[in-house]
Design a protein around this motif. Sequence first.
Motif, PDB file in Angstrom:
ATOM      1  N   CYS A   4     -52.931   0.872  -0.862  1.00  0.00           N
ATOM      2  CA  CYS A   4     -53.499   2.152  -0.428  1.00  0.00           C
ATOM      3  C   CYS A   4     -54.907   2.022   0.134  1.00  0.00           C
TER       4      CYS A   4
ATOM      5  N   GLU B 114     -44.167  -4.026   1.055  1.00  0.00           N
ATOM      6  CA  GLU B 114     -43.034  -3.102   0.966  1.00  0.00           C
ATOM      7  C   GLU B 114     -42.527  -3.075  -0.468  1.00  0.00           C
TER       8      GLU B 114
ATOM      9  N   GLU C  56     -32.982  -0.326  -1.333  1.00  0.00           N
ATOM     10  CA  GLU C  56     -33.547   0.626  -0.393  1.00  0.00           C
ATOM     11  C   GLU C  56     -35.057   0.444  -0.276  1.00  0.00           C
ATOM     12  N   THR C  57     -35.581   0.690   0.924  1.00  0.00           N
ATOM     13  CA  THR C  57     -37.017   0.595   1.156  1.00  0.00           C
ATOM     14  C   THR C  57     -37.621   1.931   1.586  1.00  0.00           C
ATOM     15  N   ASP C  58     -36.789   2.881   1.999  1.00  0.00           N
ATOM     16  CA  ASP C  58     -37.292   4.178   2.463  1.00  0.00           C
ATOM     17  C   ASP C  58     -37.619   5.083   1.281  1.00  0.00           C
ATOM     18  N   ASP C  59     -38.830   5.628   1.298  1.00  0.00           N
ATOM     19  CA  ASP C  59     -39.255   6.616   0.296  1.00  0.00           C
ATOM     20  C   ASP C  59     -39.118   6.107  -1.139  1.00  0.00           C
ATOM     21  N   VAL C  60     -39.344   4.807  -1.344  1.00  0.00           N
ATOM     22  CA  VAL C  60     -39.299   4.251  -2.693  1.00  0.00           C
ATOM     23  C   VAL C  60     -40.667   4.435  -3.351  1.00  0.00           C
ATOM     24  N   ASP C  61     -40.673   5.013  -4.514  1.00  0.00           N
ATOM     25  CA  ASP C  61     -41.924   5.246  -5.242  1.00  0.00           C
ATOM     26  C   ASP C  61     -42.439   3.902  -5.771  1.00  0.00           C
TER      27      ASP C  61
END
Length: 331
Positions: free
Chosen positions: A54, A71, A78-83
Amino acid sequence: MSVPPPVFVRRFERVTHALRILTMHPDGVPLRRLAAELDVDEQTLRDEIVAFYCADSAAFDTGPLRQVRIEFIGADGETDDVDPAIAEVVRASTDHPAAEIGVLHTAPADLAHIYRAGQALLSLEPDNNVLDGALRTLGDTMLRGIRPVDDHWKAELAALLVDAIQRRRWVRVEYTPVWHDDSMEHRIAPYRLLRTRRGWEVDAGMSADGRVVGSFLLNGIRDATLLDETFERPPEVEDRLAAHRCEQQIELVVPQAARWAVDRFAESSELLAEDEESVKVRVRLLPPVERRLGILLLSAGPLAFVTDPPALADAGRRLARDLLEHHHATH
């Protein structure tokens, strides 16, 4: 008395070390395993990576790691929208901002593969000064600090075996197997050199007619002498070599901390199940299967065990008994 560096500096150094490890694993590394390798608890490492992810790291000189992108990957890949707070795997990849001006940076993992391939070729061409110079430069610059371990493959031994294969000459070798601490002498008819997960190996005939075949790790050969006698390749030698390298499938459970033993001794593995303490895997082993399995089990520790086939459940105990008898007889 020296003053330790500030906490934020130590954390930054740990994250950059983690990034160097991650760049050598294109598919990513489970946070649990990465934390164990860095000797820190998983949550601390997760927090530090998230902070790096960040923050603006331009205040630090990260060198080649400046272009690394982090990542977070979920349990299902999955890599999309993973917390990031619950992600199980972290992966480092590189962006290519210089592509617009015609420059494309090669990822360290790709450079590592190039370096290892170059070292293997140099073993066969020890007089290739151009290649030797290029590898030295690569190791001292782009791969400095993360240089792959060399294969320790003696160039003169490689040249001797290549010559023996081409001219079909017998070779006398002094060989130390991984499960012994003393050498044994063999007279072999080298058929081929090949690269496996254990390193470079030579498949060879071991009987007078060349029909009995075996394999020898080159880094286990302590001495080799090219003999005057020649050999003939049996007509069915390719079938015998294929049978010799036929893999057997075995299911076993090992502690989480001993997963390295599976990677080290199995030809391949498939994860079947895992929890915080252990993993169940399906591995494939080459002959001698029981001996290789025994080494894997002893390396993984007393909590490792075979679930299938039952006939190999005692492979570790049998090998341990053989080793005790061997050392008792020699001391």
